[in-house]
Design a protein around this motif. Sequence first.
Motif, PDB file in Angstrom:
ATOM      1  N   THR A 179       0.886  -1.165   0.041  1.00 28.27           N
ATOM      2  CA  THR A 179       0.007  -0.010  -0.037  1.00 28.27           C
ATOM      3  C   THR A 179       0.769   1.432   0.048  1.00 28.27           C
ATOM      4  O   THR A 179       1.883   1.158   0.134  1.00 28.27           O
ATOM      5  CB  THR A 179      -1.005  -0.068   1.312  1.00 28.27           C
ATOM      6  OG1 THR A 179       0.032   0.190   2.257  1.00 28.27           O
ATOM      7  CG2 THR A 179      -1.622  -1.394   1.328  1.00 28.27           C
TER       8      THR A 179
ATOM      9  N   LEU B 200     -11.101  -5.838  -5.395  1.00 24.24           N
ATOM     10  CA  LEU B 200     -10.604  -4.330  -4.783  1.00 24.24           C
ATOM     11  C   LEU B 200      -9.451  -4.465  -3.886  1.00 24.24           C
ATOM     12  O   LEU B 200      -9.266  -5.358  -3.396  1.00 24.24           O
ATOM     13  CB  LEU B 200     -11.833  -3.949  -3.836  1.00 24.24           C
ATOM     14  CG  LEU B 200     -11.735  -2.427  -3.528  1.00 24.24           C
ATOM     15  CD1 LEU B 200     -12.025  -1.499  -4.413  1.00 24.24           C
ATOM     16  CD2 LEU B 200     -12.820  -2.078  -2.425  1.00 24.24           C
TER      17      LEU B 200
ATOM     18  N   PRO C 120      -8.308  -2.251  -1.360  1.00 27.94           N
ATOM     19  CA  PRO C 120      -8.982  -0.908  -0.687  1.00 27.94           C
ATOM     20  C   PRO C 120      -8.130  -0.026  -0.339  1.00 27.94           C
ATOM     21  O   PRO C 120      -8.519   1.089  -0.199  1.00 27.94           O
ATOM     22  CB  PRO C 120      -9.717  -1.673   0.587  1.00 27.94           C
ATOM     23  CG  PRO C 120      -9.192  -3.173   0.567  1.00 27.94           C
ATOM     24  CD  PRO C 120      -8.556  -3.481  -0.840  1.00 27.94           C
ATOM     25  N   LEU C 121      -6.953  -0.179   0.053  1.00 26.25           N
ATOM     26  CA  LEU C 121      -5.921   0.906   0.477  1.00 26.25           C
ATOM     27  C   LEU C 121      -5.040   1.328  -0.494  1.00 26.25           C
ATOM     28  O   LEU C 121      -3.987   2.221  -0.553  1.00 26.25           O
ATOM     29  CB  LEU C 121      -5.159   0.301   1.662  1.00 26.25           C
ATOM     30  CG  LEU C 121      -5.883  -0.257   2.832  1.00 26.25           C
ATOM     31  CD1 LEU C 121      -4.898  -0.850   3.715  1.00 26.25           C
ATOM     32  CD2 LEU C 121      -6.522   1.098   3.452  1.00 26.25           C
TER      33      LEU C 121
ATOM     34  N   ARG D 271     -11.767   1.444  -8.544  1.00 23.39           N
ATOM     35  CA  ARG D 271     -12.315   0.786  -7.673  1.00 23.39           C
ATOM     36  C   ARG D 271     -13.242  -0.517  -8.520  1.00 23.39           C
ATOM     37  O   ARG D 271     -13.568  -1.517  -7.844  1.00 23.39           O
ATOM     38  CB  ARG D 271     -12.956   1.244  -6.555  1.00 23.39           C
ATOM     39  CG  ARG D 271     -12.125   2.207  -5.745  1.00 23.39           C
ATOM     40  CD  ARG D 271     -12.823   2.745  -4.629  1.00 23.39           C
ATOM     41  NE  ARG D 271     -11.833   3.877  -3.647  1.00 23.39           N
ATOM     42  CZ  ARG D 271     -11.297   3.303  -2.746  1.00 23.39           C
ATOM     43  NH1 ARG D 271     -11.058   1.901  -2.403  1.00 23.39           N
ATOM     44  NH2 ARG D 271     -10.423   4.060  -2.370  1.00 23.39           N
TER      45      ARG D 271
ATOM     46  N   ARG E 232      -6.028   0.385  -7.791  1.00 18.74           N
ATOM     47  CA  ARG E 232      -7.106   0.053  -6.715  1.00 18.74           C
ATOM     48  C   ARG E 232      -7.929  -1.175  -7.073  1.00 18.74           C
ATOM     49  O   ARG E 232      -8.857  -1.601  -6.338  1.00 18.74           O
ATOM     50  CB  ARG E 232      -8.290   1.452  -7.172  1.00 18.74           C
ATOM     51  CG  ARG E 232      -7.649   2.645  -6.943  1.00 18.74           C
ATOM     52  CD  ARG E 232      -7.482   2.924  -5.468  1.00 18.74           C
ATOM     53  NE  ARG E 232      -7.085   4.062  -5.173  1.00 18.74           N
ATOM     54  CZ  ARG E 232      -6.803   4.615  -4.130  1.00 18.74           C
ATOM     55  NH1 ARG E 232      -6.871   3.809  -2.867  1.00 18.74           N
ATOM     56  NH2 ARG E 232      -6.254   5.915  -3.781  1.00 18.74           N
ATOM     57  N   SER E 233      -7.880  -1.952  -8.157  1.00 18.28           N
ATOM     58  CA  SER E 233      -8.508  -3.434  -8.230  1.00 18.28           C
ATOM     59  C   SER E 233      -7.873  -3.845  -9.427  1.00 18.28           C
ATOM     60  O   SER E 233      -6.913  -3.627  -9.972  1.00 18.28           O
ATOM     61  CB  SER E 233     -10.059  -2.887  -8.929  1.00 18.28           C
ATOM     62  OG  SER E 233     -10.051  -2.238 -10.098  1.00 18.28           O
TER      63      SER E 233
END
Length: 114
Positions: free
Chosen positions: A42, A60, A62-63, A82, A108-109
Motif C-alpha cells: 500500500t 478491490l 481497498p488501500l 475501484r 485500486r482493483s
Amino acid sequence: MPVIDHRRRRLGIAAQAALLTLTVAGCSGLGRTAVGPVTYTTERDAVIMVNSPSVKGCHLLPLGAKAVANGTLIDIVLYRTRNCTGPGTTYLATTLTDVNPPTALPWRSFTTVH
C-alpha cells in the motif's frame, strides 16, 4: 466373447464415462481460483497478501497499491479505479511484479485473465 466379459466391458465404459463427467463438472465449477498469492504494497508501506483469489469478478485493493506481485498461476489486469474499468490498465503476467513511480496513481482493483 462370453456374455459376462461383454457386460463387464460395458460396465467399465459406463463407469469411466461417469468419472469423466464428474471430473469435468468439478473443474468447471463457479468456485475456481487463481492458485497462489497476489501480494501488494500500500501507499503506507503495508504488505497485504490475497491468497488464491477467485477467477471471477473484480477484486478491490481497498488501500490502493503502489506495487503488486502476481504469484498466481494466471495473469491479472490492474486498474486505477475501484470497479475494474477505465483506461490506464496494466497487464501483469504470472510471477511478475509491477511497481508504480511515486507520481503515478495507485492501483485500486484487479481482474484475472482466464
